[in-house]
Write a protein that holds these residues in place. Structure first.
Motif, PDB file in Angstrom:
ATOM      1  N   ALA A   1       0.834  -1.204   0.000  1.00  0.00           N
ATOM      2  CA  ALA A   1       0.000   0.000   0.000  1.00  0.00           C
ATOM      3  C   ALA A   1       0.867   1.252   0.000  1.00  0.00           C
ATOM      4  N   LYS A   2       2.073   1.119   0.596  1.00  0.00           N
ATOM      5  CA  LYS A   2       2.952   2.286   0.643  1.00  0.00           C
ATOM      6  C   LYS A   2       3.440   2.678  -0.737  1.00  0.00           C
ATOM      7  N   VAL A   3       3.570   1.703  -1.623  1.00  0.00           N
ATOM      8  CA  VAL A   3       3.978   2.031  -2.970  1.00  0.00           C
ATOM      9  C   VAL A   3       2.843   2.754  -3.644  1.00  0.00           C
TER      10      VAL A   3
ATOM     11  N   THR B   1      -8.496   0.118 -24.362  1.00  0.00           N
ATOM     12  CA  THR B   1      -8.174  -0.154 -22.959  1.00  0.00           C
ATOM     13  C   THR B   1      -7.898   1.124 -22.173  1.00  0.00           C
ATOM     14  N   ILE B   2      -8.596   1.264 -21.084  1.00  0.00           N
ATOM     15  CA  ILE B   2      -8.378   2.422 -20.217  1.00  0.00           C
ATOM     16  C   ILE B   2      -7.634   1.948 -18.973  1.00  0.00           C
ATOM     17  N   ARG B   3      -6.564   2.646 -18.616  1.00  0.00           N
ATOM     18  CA  ARG B   3      -5.824   2.289 -17.407  1.00  0.00           C
ATOM     19  C   ARG B   3      -5.995   3.381 -16.374  1.00  0.00           C
ATOM     20  N   PHE B   4      -6.286   2.997 -15.148  1.00  0.00           N
ATOM     21  CA  PHE B   4      -6.307   3.995 -14.069  1.00  0.00           C
ATOM     22  C   PHE B   4      -5.765   3.382 -12.784  1.00  0.00           C
ATOM     23  N   LYS B   5      -5.348   4.245 -11.890  1.00  0.00           N
ATOM     24  CA  LYS B   5      -4.736   3.775 -10.646  1.00  0.00           C
ATOM     25  C   LYS B   5      -5.591   4.182  -9.456  1.00  0.00           C
ATOM     26  N   VAL B   6      -5.813   3.239  -8.555  1.00  0.00           N
ATOM     27  CA  VAL B   6      -6.557   3.547  -7.326  1.00  0.00           C
ATOM     28  C   VAL B   6      -5.799   2.961  -6.135  1.00  0.00           C
ATOM     29  N   PRO B   7      -5.937   3.578  -4.961  1.00  0.00           N
ATOM     30  CA  PRO B   7      -5.199   3.075  -3.803  1.00  0.00           C
ATOM     31  C   PRO B   7      -5.608   1.656  -3.420  1.00  0.00           C
ATOM     32  N   GLU B   8      -6.909   1.409  -3.376  1.00  0.00           N
ATOM     33  CA  GLU B   8      -7.362   0.095  -2.947  1.00  0.00           C
ATOM     34  C   GLU B   8      -8.446  -0.395  -3.881  1.00  0.00           C
ATOM     35  N   SER B   9      -8.081  -1.246  -4.808  1.00  0.00           N
ATOM     36  CA  SER B   9      -9.061  -1.676  -5.804  1.00  0.00           C
ATOM     37  C   SER B   9     -10.199  -2.477  -5.172  1.00  0.00           C
ATOM     38  N   GLU B  10      -9.906  -3.168  -4.060  1.00  0.00           N
ATOM     39  CA  GLU B  10     -10.937  -3.976  -3.398  1.00  0.00           C
ATOM     40  C   GLU B  10     -12.130  -3.109  -2.981  1.00  0.00           C
ATOM     41  N   VAL B  11     -11.832  -1.889  -2.537  1.00  0.00           N
ATOM     42  CA  VAL B  11     -12.883  -0.997  -2.060  1.00  0.00           C
ATOM     43  C   VAL B  11     -13.482  -0.200  -3.227  1.00  0.00           C
ATOM     44  N   TYR B  12     -12.602   0.173  -4.150  1.00  0.00           N
ATOM     45  CA  TYR B  12     -13.055   1.068  -5.221  1.00  0.00           C
ATOM     46  C   TYR B  12     -13.903   0.350  -6.260  1.00  0.00           C
TER      47      TYR B  12
ATOM     48  N   GLN C   1     -16.062  -5.389 -20.989  1.00  0.00           N
ATOM     49  CA  GLN C   1     -15.631  -6.498 -21.852  1.00  0.00           C
ATOM     50  C   GLN C   1     -14.435  -7.246 -21.258  1.00  0.00           C
ATOM     51  N   ARG C   2     -13.565  -6.498 -20.637  1.00  0.00           N
ATOM     52  CA  ARG C   2     -12.359  -7.096 -20.035  1.00  0.00           C
ATOM     53  C   ARG C   2     -11.967  -6.268 -18.829  1.00  0.00           C
ATOM     54  N   ILE C   3     -11.439  -6.920 -17.814  1.00  0.00           N
ATOM     55  CA  ILE C   3     -10.868  -6.145 -16.697  1.00  0.00           C
ATOM     56  C   ILE C   3      -9.692  -6.917 -16.106  1.00  0.00           C
ATOM     57  N   ARG C   4      -8.680  -6.150 -15.746  1.00  0.00           N
ATOM     58  CA  ARG C   4      -7.486  -6.783 -15.172  1.00  0.00           C
ATOM     59  C   ARG C   4      -6.975  -5.871 -14.046  1.00  0.00           C
ATOM     60  N   VAL C   5      -6.687  -6.442 -12.887  1.00  0.00           N
ATOM     61  CA  VAL C   5      -6.196  -5.643 -11.764  1.00  0.00           C
ATOM     62  C   VAL C   5      -4.795  -6.119 -11.409  1.00  0.00           C
ATOM     63  N   GLU C   6      -3.880  -5.185 -11.293  1.00  0.00           N
ATOM     64  CA  GLU C   6      -2.545  -5.567 -10.870  1.00  0.00           C
ATOM     65  C   GLU C   6      -2.247  -4.926  -9.531  1.00  0.00           C
ATOM     66  N   LYS C   7      -2.033  -5.818  -8.528  1.00  0.00           N
ATOM     67  CA  LYS C   7      -1.683  -5.315  -7.198  1.00  0.00           C
ATOM     68  C   LYS C   7      -0.198  -4.976  -7.204  1.00  0.00           C
TER      69      LYS C   7
END
Lengths: 272, 327
Positions: B225-227, B259-270, B286-292
């Motif tokens: 999370a610090k990163v 493809t749209i890329r966005f960054k969120v602090p906590e994807s689990e909540v967002y 159509q597609r979704i991919r999350v990278e922790k």
């Protein structure tokens, strides 16, 4: 006492289970007696027609031995003890290399047990090996002629003397191994020590034929103390205390000093 | 109370090398704490100090209320160590290795055998216990090594690079065994590693160490999370409308025309909230991919270098050690 005993039994188990090592242990004395006994047999140089006969020289120079192997065997026992002590001490370096030593250092065992297990096990090994060497020396042609009054007490005392010699040297080499961590350096040191210890002693030749400066050196060599006293037992039998008590005393002092060094070095020496 | 409490611990070797430079540690009972760092970071030196092998130059280390210098003998009784290099005796049988180790702690023979059998079963070595260790595979030796460190039921187990040199499968199996140990015995484990995955999957808390200093500390998820951010790549049927929905996210970019890329602090909540909005706007995903974020990114952030580089260095070191031994 527990760790000292269990570590000693570890050493002995490893020794018995290694067939090559065990075989070499058993066969080596044969080589030594046959090769050294033949190659260094200086009694052949004694002319048989001198006044008083060759037995006069054998009596005055060779403690009354009937032949050279009889003179040589007790010296060979001492040299074998030296080598056995050296190898057992060196095995600490393997324990260090293979990580076993770190486990020992972290365990709540007395530090000296790490060294003493090497010392004790090499004493046991040497007693086995010396029994074989004695047997072979008796069996080879023109071999060891024991004194007619040689008895079981002489044999036990002989084992004790050998053990005392090994205790001192095994401690010495172990202490060196603890401080010298490189195999190459260690090899160089042991080679440097071995040959002088072996030849500057009465193990193979009587001191009577040596130059006086060498005699002085020889008299301070623990190998000589052990060789001389074991020779008295083998050639004269029935424990001539008066002829061996000095050598025994020196060996005892040697052991006491070495054991004290073991305790000191093992207490502070295992740290990196 | 913390089972390991370390204050300003320093080790300076001869020649002035500061192997460990004023570290502080507080480890709770039952925790698996991981020291993550490249070679030469000071991990092994720290373990050596905590296990009484070497004396610290300065600072304090208290293990279960006992000082590692003053109460050396007592500390030794309550800790177990599995050193980096294999430390089992090849010329002895599996069970003999365990019994020998037990004798160091004055454990009676019958108890030692019982405990040994229990541990052997735990790591699936019971069948092989009467074989000479020289016939064991690398993974088996490491497992035996692991349980010899446990024969006296220590409060704390120190594992110095427990899976170094093992293949991927064997490594994963070691992790299972280590987790099992903690579950069965509630033992506190202090481990060092330079494998990120290992620290991530095993440890409750991690301290990243570099040049003898702990640069950052926390649970794997805290560290990540610090990163900062989870990266989400998404393809929807109407990108323009979707961008309007994402009005609360600042960092949006188009990867390609779909493809749209966005960054969120906590994807689990967002993401659940986002899905709600997508549903309300009748959009289709159509597609979704999350990278922790990985520990890799944490490591780079705090040490300024990649962990991976050091792994290859480690391989070289290991090969060199193997060659030296073979001689």
């Amino acid at each position: 006492m527990g760790a000292r005993i269990s570590l000693t039994s570890r050493e002995l188990k490893k020794w018995i289970r290694n067939p090559v090592q065990l075989f070499i242990t058993l066969i080596q004395p044969l080589f030594w007696i046959l090769l050294f006994g033949s190659a260094f047999d200086i009694t052949k140089l004694i002319p048989s027609n001198i006044p008083g006969g060759s037995s006069l020289i054998m009596n005055s120079f060779f403690m009354g031995a009937k032949n050279y192997i009889s003179f040589l065997t007790p010296g060979m026992l001492a040299i074998m003890g030296l080598f056995s002590a050296m190898f057992s001490g060196m095995s600490i370096i393997w324990d260090r290399r293979f990580g076993y030593l770190s486990k020992l250092i972290v365990a709540p065992i007395p530090r000296d047990s790490i060294i003493l297990s090497k010392v004790f096990s090499s004493m046991v090994k040497a007693i086995v090996q010396s029994s074989i060497l004695l047997l072979i020396a008796i069996l080879v042609p023109n071999g060891l002629v024991l004194s007619s009054s040689f008895n079981i007490l002489d044999l036990l005392l002989l084992f004790l003397i050998l053990s005392m010699l090994i205790m001192g040297f095994s401690s010495l080499f172990s202490v060196i191994v603890i401080r010298v961590k490189k195999m190459e350096t260690l090899m160089a040191i042991t080679n440097l020590l071995n040959l002088p210890l072996m030849f500057a002693s009465t193990a193979m030749f009587p001191s009577a034929i040596m130059p006086s400066w060498l005699k002085n050196v020889v008299n301070y060599n623990p190998i000589s103390w052990a060789a001389n006293s074991m020779r008295v037992l083998v050639l004269q039998g029935s424990i001539q205390w008066s002829s061996i008590i000095n050598d025994l005393f020196y060996l005892f002092i040697f052991d006491v000093i070495m054991i004290i060094i073991v305790f000191i070095v093992s207490k502070y020496g295992f740290e990196e | 109370m913390d089972i390991i409490h370390v204050e300003n611990l320093v080790k300076i070797y001869k020649g002035g090398i500061r192997a460990v430079d004023s570290i502080n540690l507080n480890i709770k009972k039952g925790e698996i704490y991981g020291f993550l760092g490249p070679n030469g970071a000071g991990k092994t030196t720290t373990v050596k100090m905590l296990t009484t092998m070497i004396k610290p130059t300065s600072g304090n280390a208290i293990i279960n209320g006992l000082d590692v210098i003053k109460d050396q003998a007592k500390v030794r009784k309550m800790i177990g160590l599995v050193p980096q290099d294999l430390s089992v005796d090849d010329d002895l049988k599996g069970i003999e290795n365990l019994e020998l180790q037990a004798s160091f702690y004055g454990i009676p023979k019958d108890d030692a055998r019982e405990r040994a059998n229990e541990l052997l079963k735990l790591v699936d070595l019971y069948e092989a216990k009467d074989r000479y260790v020289s016939t064991y595979s690398g993974g088996m030796r490491k497992r035996l090594d692991l349980i010899t460190g446990l024969i006296h039921n220590p409060e704390i187990l120190f594992l110095d690079e427990p899976t170094l040199g093992l293949d991927v499968q064997t490594r994963a199996k070691m992790w299972d065994y280590i987790s099992k140990l903690r579950k069965e015995y509630g033992i506190t484990i202090f481990l060092t590693t330079h494998y990120l995955e290992e620290a991530d999957s095993l440890c409750d808390r991690i301290g990243i160490i570099d040049h003898g200093k702990i640069v950052v500390e926390g649970s794997p998820s805290e560290l990540k999370a610090k990163v900062g951010f989870d990266v989400v790549d998404i393809v929807v049927d109407n990108p323009e409308l979707f961008k309007n929905i994402l009005n609360d996210v600042s960092d949006i970019s188009m990867m390609d025309n779909k493809t749209i890329r966005f960054k969120v602090p906590e994807s689990e909540v967002y993401l659940p909230k986002l899905f709600q909005k997508i549903y309300e706007n009748r959009l289709k995903i159509q597609r979704i991919r999350v990278e922790k974020p990985s520990l890799d990114s944490v490591f780079i952030k705090y040490t300024g270098k990649e962990m991976r580089e050091h792994e290859s260095e480690e391989e070289i070191m290991r090969t060199m050690r193997a060659i030296r031994r073979a001689r």
